[in-house]
Design a protein around this motif. Sequence first.
Motif, short mmCIF file in Angstrom:
data_model
loop_
_atom_site.label_atom_id
_atom_site.label_comp_id
_atom_site.label_asym_id
_atom_site.label_seq_id
_atom_site.Cartn_x
_atom_site.Cartn_y
_atom_site.Cartn_z
N GLN A 25 0.73 -1.15 -0.02
CA GLN A 25 0.21 0.09 0.01
C GLN A 25 0.76 1.33 -0.18
N ALA A 26 2.05 1.29 0.65
CA ALA A 26 2.88 2.41 0.86
C ALA A 26 3.31 2.79 -0.73
N ALA A 27 3.78 1.36 -1.38
CA ALA A 27 4.44 1.64 -2.55
C ALA A 27 3.45 2.23 -3.63
N LYS A 28 2.13 1.60 -3.55
CA LYS A 28 1.12 2.14 -4.44
C LYS A 28 0.85 3.71 -4.34
N LYS A 29 1.02 4.24 -3.08
CA LYS A 29 0.64 5.64 -2.70
C LYS A 29 1.71 6.26 -3.23
N LEU A 30 3.12 5.86 -3.27
CA LEU A 30 4.30 6.51 -3.72
C LEU A 30 4.25 6.61 -5.14
N LEU A 31 3.58 5.66 -5.69
CA LEU A 31 3.57 5.71 -7.24
C LEU A 31 2.44 6.56 -7.79
N ARG A 32 1.53 6.84 -6.91
CA ARG A 32 0.37 7.76 -7.45
C ARG A 32 0.64 9.16 -7.07
N ALA A 33 1.66 9.08 -5.95
CA ALA A 33 1.37 10.61 -5.15
C ALA A 33 1.91 11.87 -6.05
N PRO A 34 2.93 11.52 -7.12
CA PRO A 34 3.33 12.85 -7.79
C PRO A 34 2.12 13.50 -8.64
N GLN A 35 1.27 12.65 -9.16
CA GLN A 35 0.31 13.30 -9.85
C GLN A 35 -1.02 13.45 -9.34
N ARG A 36 -1.00 13.03 -7.99
CA ARG A 36 -2.63 12.85 -7.32
C ARG A 36 -3.21 14.36 -7.35
#
Length: 258
Positions: free
Chosen positions: A206-217
């Motif tokens: 979950q932490a990794a998915k959050k990181l993957l999405r964070a820059p564009q969220r």
Amino acid sequence: MTIKTATLNGVATIEIARPEKKNALTLAMYQAMADALHAAAADQAVRAVLITGQPGIFTSGNDIEDFMARPPGQGGSNAEDSPVFQFMRALLACDKPVVAAVTGGAIGIGTTMLLHCDFVFVSDEARLAMPFVALGLVPEFASSLLVPQLMGHRRAAEKLLLGDPFTPEQAVDCGIATAVLPAGEVVNHARRVAERFNHLPPSAVQAAKKLLRAPQREQVLATIRTEGELFAQRLRSPEAMEAFQAFFQKRKPDFSKF
Ligand code: COA
């Protein structure tokens, strides 16, 4: 029942099941999918989410009758509170992996929701399309941002301005889909991939998915808002009315008078 949900072996399945209307999504169905996503996010036993449709059809997109009768923002209500926006926000907020099994045709939001899934397996019999403009509408679910980013303006223009349908192979080629599977295998394959998360550490996933999405969220959310305002206006436009009426009258729309 039009949205079936079940949790089995760590996977929460959301199945779109309205085959007599080609799985067109009503407000109640968006709400049920939003609720199911929130429930999956909150349930410790769930390691991944699987979204699927019926043999031959994933979803034909928003129910066009609902577009006409109950457009978001009707009667001064806030369009952002509508079930469709709740579904969009719930999918964006889901930190657990989301796997889509595209069992057949995926039209409109049927394709744009795939932009927010982590794995997208498409039946070799499926066709995808985002015919918003042909319906007098504009792209939604941040597709105006994410589609050109994925494939460049040229190929995005074919899909978002002309609304050209595209094959599962093209969907893989342009980055919308993960892989093409024979129609009879797509759901089981997608389920097996979802079940792999039973063997991975959930907090790290979950932490990794959050990181993957964070820059564009933030940009994705802002785009959804901007698109949504225009979309709600366009739903009331004479061009959209002509397109919707033509669909139900089973004729070609006539835009020559606009
Ligand atoms: N909203 C409301 N009803 C829909 C629908 C939609 N998005 N898609 C299909 N239906 C209904 C049809 O009106 C028809 O209803 P009826 O049996 O009462 O006449 C029934 O579902 C079967 O659809 P039909 O068009 O006859 O099936 P088909 O196999 O010939 O074509 C599609 C399937 C999906 C290609 C075609 O239905 C279609 O183009 N649907 C609209 C897609 C669309 O523009 N969605 C909005 C995107 S923003």
